[in-house]
Motif scaffolding. Structure first.
Motif, short mmCIF file in Angstrom:
data_model
loop_
_atom_site.label_atom_id
_atom_site.label_comp_id
_atom_site.label_asym_id
_atom_site.label_seq_id
_atom_site.Cartn_x
_atom_site.Cartn_y
_atom_site.Cartn_z
N ARG B 49 55.30 66.99 17.40
CA ARG B 49 55.02 65.59 17.07
C ARG B 49 53.51 65.32 16.99
O ARG B 49 53.08 64.44 16.27
CB ARG B 49 55.68 64.67 18.09
N PHE B 54 52.76 61.87 15.11
CA PHE B 54 53.49 60.80 15.81
C PHE B 54 52.91 60.56 17.21
O PHE B 54 53.11 59.52 17.79
CB PHE B 54 54.98 61.13 15.92
N PRO B 74 50.31 59.75 10.46
CA PRO B 74 51.26 60.67 9.80
C PRO B 74 51.23 60.55 8.28
O PRO B 74 51.34 61.55 7.59
CB PRO B 74 52.62 60.23 10.34
N PHE B 75 51.06 59.28 7.78
CA PHE B 75 51.18 59.12 6.33
C PHE B 75 49.98 59.71 5.57
O PHE B 75 50.01 59.84 4.37
CB PHE B 75 51.42 57.66 5.93
N VAL B 79 51.81 67.03 5.83
CA VAL B 79 52.92 67.73 6.48
C VAL B 79 54.14 66.84 6.40
O VAL B 79 54.01 65.62 6.30
CB VAL B 79 52.63 68.04 7.98
N ASN B 80 55.32 67.42 6.41
CA ASN B 80 56.54 66.62 6.46
C ASN B 80 57.47 67.16 7.51
O ASN B 80 57.38 68.32 7.90
CB ASN B 80 57.23 66.59 5.10
N THR B 81 58.34 66.28 7.98
CA THR B 81 59.17 66.61 9.13
C THR B 81 60.65 66.51 8.78
O THR B 81 61.05 65.60 8.05
CB THR B 81 58.86 65.65 10.29
N PHE B 83 63.93 65.81 10.87
CA PHE B 83 64.19 65.33 12.22
C PHE B 83 65.49 65.88 12.77
O PHE B 83 66.40 66.25 12.03
CB PHE B 83 64.25 63.80 12.22
N GLY B 101 59.60 59.68 -0.59
CA GLY B 101 58.20 60.08 -0.40
C GLY B 101 57.40 59.98 -1.69
O GLY B 101 56.25 59.54 -1.69
N VAL B 104 56.82 56.27 -2.59
CA VAL B 104 55.76 55.69 -1.77
C VAL B 104 54.39 56.10 -2.30
O VAL B 104 53.45 55.32 -2.31
CB VAL B 104 55.93 56.15 -0.31
N LYS B 105 54.30 57.33 -2.81
CA LYS B 105 53.01 57.81 -3.32
C LYS B 105 52.76 57.37 -4.75
O LYS B 105 51.73 57.70 -5.33
CB LYS B 105 52.96 59.33 -3.24
N ARG B 148 64.45 66.09 1.22
CA ARG B 148 63.59 64.92 1.27
C ARG B 148 62.17 65.30 1.70
O ARG B 148 61.19 64.69 1.26
CB ARG B 148 64.17 63.89 2.24
N ALA B 149 62.08 66.31 2.59
CA ALA B 149 60.77 66.75 3.04
C ALA B 149 60.14 67.68 2.02
O ALA B 149 58.96 67.56 1.68
CB ALA B 149 60.90 67.44 4.39
N ASN B 152 58.13 66.74 -1.39
CA ASN B 152 56.73 66.33 -1.35
C ASN B 152 55.77 67.52 -1.41
O ASN B 152 54.56 67.34 -1.39
CB ASN B 152 56.46 65.52 -0.08
#
Lengths: 297, 351, 391
Positions: B49, B54, B74-75, B79-81, B83, B101, B104-105, B148-149, B152
């Motif tokens: 984290r 985070f 984080p944004f 890196v992407n996570t 969970f 993602g 958002v970008k 989803r990760a 990006n």
């Protein structure tokens, strides 16, 4: 000496007990029938009586002094409600107050509930829940008259401290009602935020979204059912309120004020006018049923 | 020397009086499949984290490609996570989740579509784009979270116990899937798990966490074959420890040794063959687990040895609780610990 | 099964209890449940606040408890805020006697709620002012339905500091651009339309209003329009007299219609600004109240005992001075603490009495004798009041 009836009674009881043991649904039904019937009479019965009364009308008796109830069914009262501008205006004013109170409560409650559900420590959370719900322990009139003392243009607290007061009127009614029903908005929202997994917020941030974007794209859609649930409370409670107008509303009148006045003069008309908020609420509930908000109630 | 993709420099994280991560330093090279292995509460998730952003380290630095990102939110981190609970947005369908993602970008819609399709292809979920998360199985959700990760194209992918919620068969399938995807996309994976089997199967290197510190960093083979500490030895496999006194009695040397259960067998000959050690003792525990039976023997020399006996033929005798038996092992299978206690010398440096 | 039967029994009991509570609670708020005295009679009084004081408002103001002691009738008192409320409550049959104003008394008679009074049983009847007996609002076809209690005018009260020059006309509360906007008050009842009509009868002669309770279409809408024009100036309407008293005491209200009892209350409060109450040049609407007995009463004996008690000289003097009204029993004039009381209130002045417009129930048949037009009945007045207040 033996009592011949005792074993017989015992036998009946055993048979009944056995019947219910084998038919659990029947047992449940029998247990629920009394409270269920009670509910039916009180809730459905009174509602039916209200609607039925709204279809009656009053006719003048020959003296012209008193009126007699004519129980033939008709829609004259509703006709009057719809055709007379003043009744439309009062209904719209009441709706406007209900909507405004709901918006005010939502705008204040959203960040507070977010803080309570997602940011605050357990200890702070408990204290905030207590703080928010504490006013519910005080009576309606107590709170109403406390606000009257605050708002009084003739030397109330606001007047004394800030040199200006809202005074008594529509705006004050809205402010005080928003205060009164605030807990009913905060608590469902708090529950909603509490249930919202932290990981969803982190996932959004992780994927590049800043706080505002996360709030709009992730938090709001997730919290909508809670928001609707809270709104149903604030909206319907405001729609049905009339006494706060008498305390802080100045000359403002809502649906309830008219119903209250007509109640002792023209009961069928009062009933018809009282049906209006019920119709509005039923319509609203049907509309929000799709959002799943009713599961939140 | 190349710049590490991820580096932690004496990172410490305290929550109140609890120290979750205690002065950890580690370097992870680009393209590695790096596992953080340890029991719950050992600090591995906190470490992850902090890399994700985070949590803010109490002290120390986090570097991505040599750049200090310790205080970056984080944004802003590349890196992407994935969970542990997948954290899929329940109100969005699979495609919208994957596109999030990119959206958002501000990536254009057509490109977004294309890349989301490609990501879903990678995880073999092309046909599920319009489904909502609650219409998917656990494994499918897991793969959506991955897509989803991945969509990006981050420099580093962080996976927080991603397989923990899956049943065993699915977990094994997903392990293969993860390994394949990592090979295909070539991104650095940092993988948090408490399952040593998983860590050993998947990783290029493993860091074993205990009580907020790294006990050992190494390839799976190094970790398994040459555990640096007693903790690593016992956590990575059910290992028997022969303490100094028992070693003196049994082996004629006063150095503590460890021994893997699969290297321990029931003695068949009356005397020990050349290079072997025999130890009489009493059976203290018998566990049957399908492909084998695990027998714990309290040997008379004063240690507890675990033997992993393969289940071969029907009728082959398995010792019963309380039986007197003699166990046997090769002297060459005995392993020596680098350190007997965990934290008496610098740790976590790349070997 | 037995449990279910028990459950039903419990619920049934609950229903009975709830109903019982419901009926008693409506009469209990201001009840004095003392059980002293001889006999075991009961009496349930429905009254304007201030008419049947039992010490619950102020410890020294109590003429119900002495009545209980003297008569042995256990008495409960329920107060009402408007005549509509009085009519509706009296109609339930739960009350033995009511202090009815002219705008509810005839409705109760026509509705069959009020019984004919046996004046032979009213020992004080001969002492009551003749000009109050057998009037249009307490008798029908020569039968007596109400025993006079007292009377008074609806006055114009103003804050002497805030309102200058001192008003002399009701125009002060009706004019469009009032300097006292937001601090004017008015009585919250449809009957207040008569106040506007009375003002118009003096200021707009062409409307031809002779009786403010007998308004044809045109006259009625003129009065309603005047009240709509007045509404933006109103801070609050009042029907609870404590509310008006508080408004004048604190200063949120400075001008408006009032009862003498309210003025007395404001003046008694040392923190209040100075106020004065007058009968303006146009005259005033007024009330003249009578005690009526319910046709459904099971306590007729106690009801008459009460009427005899409340119309007796000493009690009349107490009520009149407390409430600020002219007593019906002229013998009370010698018992008042203020020896000029009856003069101040014109208690014996028939000429003064005759110039006031006493509350009465408007009917479709015009009260002023016109037969070529229909007048607006009370139901229309209520609807118009909705329109005025709701607009």
């Amino acid at each position: 000496m033996t009592e011949p009836s005792a074993p017989q009674v015992h036998g009946v009881r055993r048979r009944v007990a056995r019947f219910f043991a084998r038919h659990p649904r029947a047992a449940l039904g029998a247990q629920l029938s009394a409270p269920g019937g009670w509910l039916l009479i009180i809730y459905i019965g009174s509602l039916a009586a209200l609607i039925l009364t709204s279809l009656f009308r009053l006719v003048d008796d020959p003296t012209g002094l008193v009126t007699k109830l004519d129980t033939s069914i008709g829609f004259g009262n509703f006709d009057r409600v719809i055709s007379q501008p003043v009744y439309r205006a009062v209904a719209l004013r009441t709706l406007g107050a209900a909507a405004t109170v709901t918006v005010i409560d939502a705008v204040i409650a959203l960040p507070l509930a977010f803080y309570m559900g997602k940011v605050a420590s357990q200890r702070a959370r408990r204290m905030l829940v207590v703080a928010v719900t504490l006013p519910l322990w005080a009576g309606y009139l107590v709170k109403g008259y406390a606000w009257r003392a605050l708002l009084d243009p003739g030397g109330g607290a606001f007047q004394e401290v800030f040199g200006h007061s809202l005074g008594f009127g529509y705006a004050s009614s809205i402010v005080v009602l928003a205060y009164l029903w605030f807990p009913f908005m905060v608590i469902p929202l708090y529950a909603g935020f509490d249930r919202l997994p932290d990981s969803l917020l982190e996932a959004s941030t992780d994927l590049g979204a800043k706080a505002g974007r996360t709030f709009v794209s992730v938090v709001v859609p997730q919290i909508v059912p809670s928001l609707v649930a809270g709104s149903i409370f604030t909206f319907s409670l405001t729609l049905g309120d009339f006494y706060m107008n008498r305390i802080v509303g100045g000359t403002t009148e809502f649906i309830g004020n008219i119903v209250y006045r007509q109640f002792s003069v023209d009961l069928p008309f009062a009933a018809a006018y009282a049906v209006i908020p019920i119709v509005i609420m039923v319509g609203l509930l049907l509309a929000v049923r799709r959002t799943g908000a009713l599961d939140e109630l | 020397m190349t710049t590490p993709a991820v580096a932690a420099r004496t990172v410490t994280k305290r929550f109140g009086t609890i120290t979750a991560v205690d002065g950890v330093s580690v370097e992870i090279a680009g393209g590695e499949f790096f596992s953080l292995l340890g029991p719950s509460g050992s600090g591995k998730t906190t470490m992850l984290r902090m890399i994700a952003g985070f949590e803010l380290p109490t002290s120390g630095r986090i570097e991505l490609d040599g750049e200090d990102v310790t205080r970056q939110p984080p944004f802003d981190r590349d890196v992407n996570t994935v969970f542990q609970d997948y954290a899929l947005f329940p109100h969005m369908n699979v495609r919208k989740n994957v596109e999030y993602g990119l959206r958002v970008k501000g990536v254009a819609k057509s490109e977004r579509r294309e890349r989301a399709e490609a990501a879903l292809h990678t995880v073999r979920l092309e046909a599920f784009g319009e489904r909502k998360p609650d219409q998917l199985s656990g494994g499918q959700r897991q793969r959506v979270a991955l897509a989803r990760a991945l969509v990006n194209e981050p420099k580093v992918l962080l996976l927080d116990e991603p397989l923990g919620a899956l049943d065993r068969k699915l977990r094994e399938e997903m392990q293969l899937e993860l390994a394949r995807i990592q090979r295909d996309v070539g991104i650095t994976f940092i993988f948090v798990t408490h399952d040593q089997g998983e860590a050993l199967t998947l990783s290029s290197r493993v860091a074993v966490f205990n009580a907020g510190r790294i006990e050992q960093v190494g390839t799976p083979r190094e970790i398994y074959e040459a555990p640096a500490t007693e903790f690593v030895a016992s956590f990575v496999g059910t290992t028997s420890v022969i303490g100094e006194e028992a070693a003196a009695a049994l082996l004629g040397e006063s150095t503590a040794r460890v021994l893997r259960p699969e290297r321990v067998r029931m003695a068949t000959a009356a005397t020990a063959p050349e290079g072997c050690v025999q130890a009489p003792g009493t059976v203290a525990d018998v566990q049957y687990h399908g492909d084998g039976t695990r027998v714990r023997v309290e040997i008379d020399a004063g240690a507890s040895l675990v033997a992993e006996l393969p289940n071969r033929h029907e009728g082959e005798s398995v010792p019963a609780l309380g039986d007197r038996v003699t166990v046997e092992f090769d002297r060459s299978d005995l392993m020596t610990l680098e350190r007997s206690t965990s934290h008496d010398q610098p740790i976590g440096e790349k070997p | 099964m037995k449990r279910i039967v028990k459950l039903i029994a419990v619920f049934a009991t609950l229903v009975v209890v709830l109903i019982a509570c419901g009926s008693s609670s409506s009469s209990s708020p201001k009840s004095s449940g003392t059980s002293s005295g001889s006999g075991s009679g009961k009496l349930s009084i429905l009254a304007w606040p201030g008419y049947a004081e039992n010490g619950s408002t102020s410890k020294d103001t109590d003429w119900v408890t002495p009545f209980e002691k003297q008569s042995g009738c256990n008495t409960t008192v329920k107060t009402f805020g408007t005549s509509d409320e009085a009519f509706q409550l009296f109609n339930t049959g739960q009350y033995d006697v009511v202090s009815a104003s002219g705008d509810s008394s005839l409705r109760s008679v026509a509705n069959g709620d009020a019984a004919v009074i046996d004046t032979a049983k009213v020992t004080t009847y001969a002492d009551l002012a003749d000009f109050l007996k057998a009037k249009a609002w307490n008798s029908v076809d020569g039968k007596i339905y109400g025993v006079p209690h007292g009377w008074g005018a609806n006055l114009l009260m103003y804050n002497e500091t805030a309102v200058t020059p001192a008003p002399t006309s009701w125009g002060a509360v009706f004019e469009a651009n009032s300097p006292y906007k937001g601090k004017v008050t008015a009585y919250d009842s449809p009957i207040y339309i008569a106040d506007a009509a009375l003002y118009l009868s003096k200021t707009k002669a062409d409307l031809g209003i002779t009786n403010p309770y007998s308004l044809d279409e045109e006259q009625f809408s003129a009065a309603v329009e005047l009240l709509k024009q007045q509404k933006p100036n109103i801070g609050e309407y009042w029907s609870d007299y404590l509310k008006e008293q508080e408004g004048f005491t604190k200063g949120s209200l400075v001008l408006g219609t009032t009862w003498q009892v309210i003025t007395n209350g404001v003046k008694a409060d040392t923190a209040s600004p100075p106020v004065n109450a007058i009968i303006p040049s146009e005259g005033s609407t007024a009330w003249s109240d009578s005690w009526m007995v319910s046709t459904k009463s099971k306590n007729v004996d106690c009801a008459y005992k009460w009427i005899n008690w409340i119309t007796s000289p000493s009690v009349q003097a107490q009520v009149a001075e407390y409430f600020g009204e002219a007593p019906a029993n002229l013998k009370a004039c010698t018992e008042t603490s203020d020896k000029d009381f009856c003069t101040t209130y014109h208690a014996e002045d028939k000429a003064f009495y005759d110039q006031l417009a006493f509350w009465t129930t408007p009917t479709a048949k015009c009260l002023d004798g016109r037969s070529d037009v229909t007048c607006k009945a009370y139901k229309d007045w209520t609807a118009a009041w909705d329109e005025i207040k709701g607009s």
